[in-house]
Motif scaffolding. Structure first.
Motif, short mmCIF file in Angstrom:
data_model
loop_
_atom_site.label_atom_id
_atom_site.label_comp_id
_atom_site.label_asym_id
_atom_site.label_seq_id
_atom_site.Cartn_x
_atom_site.Cartn_y
_atom_site.Cartn_z
N PHE A 75 0.84 -1.19 0.00
CA PHE A 75 0.00 0.00 0.00
C PHE A 75 0.88 1.25 0.00
O PHE A 75 0.56 2.24 0.67
CB PHE A 75 -0.93 0.01 1.21
N ALA A 76 1.98 1.26 -0.75
CA ALA A 76 2.93 2.36 -0.72
C ALA A 76 2.31 3.68 -1.17
O ALA A 76 2.59 4.74 -0.61
CB ALA A 76 4.14 2.02 -1.59
N LEU A 77 1.46 3.64 -2.18
CA LEU A 77 0.84 4.87 -2.69
C LEU A 77 -0.36 5.31 -1.87
O LEU A 77 -0.82 6.45 -2.01
CB LEU A 77 0.43 4.68 -4.16
N GLY A 78 -0.90 4.41 -1.05
CA GLY A 78 -2.04 4.76 -0.22
C GLY A 78 -3.25 5.16 -1.03
O GLY A 78 -3.54 4.61 -2.09
N ILE A 79 -3.93 6.19 -0.56
CA ILE A 79 -5.16 6.63 -1.19
C ILE A 79 -4.94 7.86 -2.07
O ILE A 79 -5.88 8.38 -2.69
CB ILE A 79 -6.21 6.96 -0.08
N LEU A 80 -3.68 8.33 -2.17
CA LEU A 80 -3.41 9.56 -2.91
C LEU A 80 -3.78 9.49 -4.38
O LEU A 80 -4.31 10.47 -4.94
CB LEU A 80 -1.94 9.96 -2.75
N PRO A 81 -3.55 8.36 -5.12
CA PRO A 81 -4.01 8.32 -6.51
C PRO A 81 -5.51 8.51 -6.66
O PRO A 81 -5.96 9.17 -7.60
CB PRO A 81 -3.58 6.92 -6.98
N TYR A 82 -6.29 7.97 -5.72
CA TYR A 82 -7.74 8.16 -5.78
C TYR A 82 -8.12 9.61 -5.51
O TYR A 82 -9.02 10.15 -6.17
CB TYR A 82 -8.44 7.24 -4.78
N ILE A 87 -10.16 14.69 -7.71
CA ILE A 87 -10.02 16.13 -7.93
C ILE A 87 -10.00 16.44 -9.43
O ILE A 87 -10.63 17.39 -9.89
CB ILE A 87 -8.76 16.65 -7.23
N ILE A 88 -9.28 15.63 -10.21
CA ILE A 88 -9.21 15.84 -11.65
C ILE A 88 -10.60 15.72 -12.28
O ILE A 88 -11.00 16.56 -13.11
CB ILE A 88 -8.23 14.85 -12.29
N LEU A 89 -11.34 14.67 -11.90
CA LEU A 89 -12.70 14.50 -12.46
C LEU A 89 -13.61 15.64 -12.04
O LEU A 89 -14.46 16.10 -12.81
CB LEU A 89 -13.27 13.16 -12.00
N GLN A 90 -13.45 16.12 -10.81
CA GLN A 90 -14.28 17.22 -10.34
C GLN A 90 -14.00 18.50 -11.11
O GLN A 90 -14.91 19.27 -11.43
CB GLN A 90 -14.06 17.44 -8.84
N LEU A 99 -19.40 15.26 -18.89
CA LEU A 99 -19.31 15.03 -17.45
C LEU A 99 -20.30 15.91 -16.68
O LEU A 99 -20.88 15.48 -15.67
CB LEU A 99 -17.88 15.30 -16.97
N GLU A 100 -20.49 17.13 -17.16
CA GLU A 100 -21.46 18.02 -16.50
C GLU A 100 -22.88 17.46 -16.63
O GLU A 100 -23.68 17.54 -15.69
CB GLU A 100 -21.37 19.41 -17.11
N ALA A 101 -23.19 16.88 -17.80
CA ALA A 101 -24.52 16.27 -17.98
C ALA A 101 -24.68 15.05 -17.08
O ALA A 101 -25.77 14.83 -16.52
CB ALA A 101 -24.70 15.86 -19.44
N LEU A 102 -23.63 14.26 -16.92
CA LEU A 102 -23.70 13.10 -16.02
C LEU A 102 -23.93 13.54 -14.57
O LEU A 102 -24.67 12.89 -13.82
CB LEU A 102 -22.41 12.28 -16.12
N LYS A 103 -23.30 14.64 -14.19
CA LYS A 103 -23.45 15.13 -12.82
C LYS A 103 -24.89 15.53 -12.53
O LYS A 103 -25.40 15.35 -11.42
CB LYS A 103 -22.52 16.32 -12.60
N LYS A 104 -25.59 16.06 -13.55
CA LYS A 104 -26.96 16.51 -13.36
C LYS A 104 -27.98 15.37 -13.45
O LYS A 104 -29.16 15.60 -13.19
CB LYS A 104 -27.31 17.57 -14.42
N GLU A 105 -27.53 14.17 -13.83
CA GLU A 105 -28.45 13.04 -13.96
C GLU A 105 -28.79 12.39 -12.62
O GLU A 105 -29.62 11.49 -12.58
CB GLU A 105 -27.86 12.00 -14.91
N TYR A 116 -15.47 6.24 -13.81
CA TYR A 116 -14.36 6.92 -14.47
C TYR A 116 -13.24 7.22 -13.47
O TYR A 116 -12.04 7.13 -13.81
CB TYR A 116 -14.84 8.23 -15.11
N THR A 117 -13.62 7.59 -12.25
CA THR A 117 -12.61 7.88 -11.22
C THR A 117 -11.79 6.64 -10.90
O THR A 117 -10.57 6.72 -10.70
CB THR A 117 -13.30 8.39 -9.94
#
Length: 435
Positions: A75-82, A87-90, A99-105, A116-117
């Motif tokens: 678990f060297a990378l931990g949760i940082l990649p997630y 943040i990138i997807l947001q 992605l904006e349309a998916l958010k409103k669904e 996708y995340t």
């Protein structure tokens, strides 16, 4: 607080969720101590004991992994990649119409964004895992350790691929454990794993402060660091709970013989609307020049300047640039995640208005004005929280692990978890009343 803690054990459902969460935490900590194949564990331990774990360019990742990064474990990378993928997807949601349309669904669209995340997390884990293995092989992970170049005895392609696949699989497993906590445990799973990773390094850092100091047997330095920590916790709790409540009034409407609306509510705007994201962005961006200089390994002027000025957390140049980056990313992230035009449109569509402000464009301008005035103190607060402990405690050596970022995350996650537990207790009481 104590009553809520006792109520958790009196409630069967919460008791099961708490036991499940503790089980996942145990598995997570075990995986943080299992070394990956192809690594000489004894040499890794000797290098970890001989160098500081926080002064290197990988200090932020090591902090979020609970010290597992420098141990080169599963678990060297931990949760940082997630976290990075989320943040990138947001951010991409605001610029990519799909992605904006998916958010409103609603729930279905959010499930797609979550998928996708996950894919992006695995891709980032492959890239970061490859970088970690390459750094360990050439000795750059522990620059001052004589055994650093012999941590990975076999540098064949097959062994390297096995190491990268193991680290990637460990990251995917951590992501799965976090989702299990969210679904069947207590609190947000990803936040809980971050909390656990950071909190696991604090006792060792405090005790190291005591051992390194010579005044009064080290207890004086220990007390000073502990006092500064309590002051920072109190400040974080005070600011994180602070919010500006904008009143919203809904007009009364008659539909048939029934009356609708006529209620009053408010829009809560937090002083720290951006959370800890600007600190993570600023740290990551500031580590890039130091990372390039370290891999370049040259004695040129630019490489020496970066190494001397941007690799130490208490250097004036580092402090100034870091503070400006935090302020910039605070405004940038708030502008991406909070859309005054969208909020104003929703209020107008529901028949609401802010007292004294016209509905529509005027409401959007007012919300943007208030948000900018809140973001200034919030961004300055983030910069001070991230830098003051590092600068003030820089002379205590191992106290550098007690960064403002770690205190901010621990307190924020703790407050959010307590709120969720309290809401579940209240819900259980209402269910009992209805029965």
């Amino acid at each position: 607080m104590l009553n809520a803690f006792v109520s958790v054990f009196k409630t069967p459902d919460l008791r099961k969720k708490l036991a499940f969460t503790l089980g996942i935490i145990i598995l997570f900590r075990l995986g943080s101590h299992v070394p990956i194949p192809g690594v000489d564990y004894r040499r890794v331990q000797s290098c970890v004991d001989s160098v500081s774990q926080t002064n290197g360019i990988l200090g932020l990742v090591n902090l979020f992994s609970g010290g597992a990064l420098l141990q080169i474990t599963v678990f060297a990378l931990g949760i940082l990649p997630y976290i990075t993928a989320s943040i990138i997807l947001q951010l991409l949601t605001a610029v990519i119409p799909r992605l904006e349309a998916l958010k409103k669904e609603g729930a279905s669209g959010q499930a797609k964004i979550t998928q996708y995340t996950r894919y992006l997390t695995v891709a980032l884990a492959v890239l970061q895992g490859t970088g970690l293995v390459a750094t360990a092989r050439n000795g750059a992970l522990f620059p001052s350790c004589p055994d650093a170049s012999r941590i990975v005895p076999d540098d064949s392609v097959f062994v390297t691929a096995i190491m990268v696949v193991t680290i990637t699989a460990g990251t995917a497993c951590v992501m799965w454990l976090g989702e299990l906590i969210t679904e069947r445990g207590v609190g947000n799973g990803m936040s809980m794993l971050i909390f656990l990773s950071i909190a696991s390094t604090l006792p060792g850092a405090l005790w190291a402060v005591k051992q390194e100091s010579t005044l009064a047997g080290g207890w004086l330095a220990f007390g000073i660091v502990l006092l500064v920590g309590f002051v920072m916790v109190g400040l974080v709790v005070f600011v994180e709970q602070a919010q500006r409540r904008i009143p919203v009034q809904y007009a009364k409407r008659m539909i048939g013989r029934k009356s609708y609306g006529g209620t009053a509510t408010y829009i809560p705007l937090k002083v720290n609307q951006a959370g800890v994201v600007p600190v993570i962005f600023g740290s990551s961006l500031l580590y890039i020049p130091a990372l390039i200089a370290q891999f370049a390994g040259s004695d040129s002027g630019w490489s020496t300047w970066i190494t001397n000025n941007l690799s130490r957390g208490n250097h004036p140049y580092y402090v100034a640039i870091y503070f400006l980056l935090i302020v910039f990313f605070a405004f940038f992230y708030v502008s991406i995640t909070f859309n005054p035009e969208e909020i104003a449109g929703n209020i107008k569509q529901a028949g609401g208005f802010i007292p004294g402000i016209r509905a529509g464009k005027a409401t959007a301008q007012y919300l943007g004005y208030v948000l900018n005035r809140l973001t200034w103190p919030g961004s300055i607060y983030l910069g001070l929280i991230a830098l003051v402990p590092t600068v003030a405690l820089g002379s205590f050596g191992s106290a550098n692990q007690l960064t403002g970022t770690s205190i901010l995350i621990i307190v924020s996650v703790g407050l959010e978890t307590v709120k969720q537990i309290s809401s579940q207790i209240e819900q259980h009481r209402y269910e009992g009343f209805l029965r």
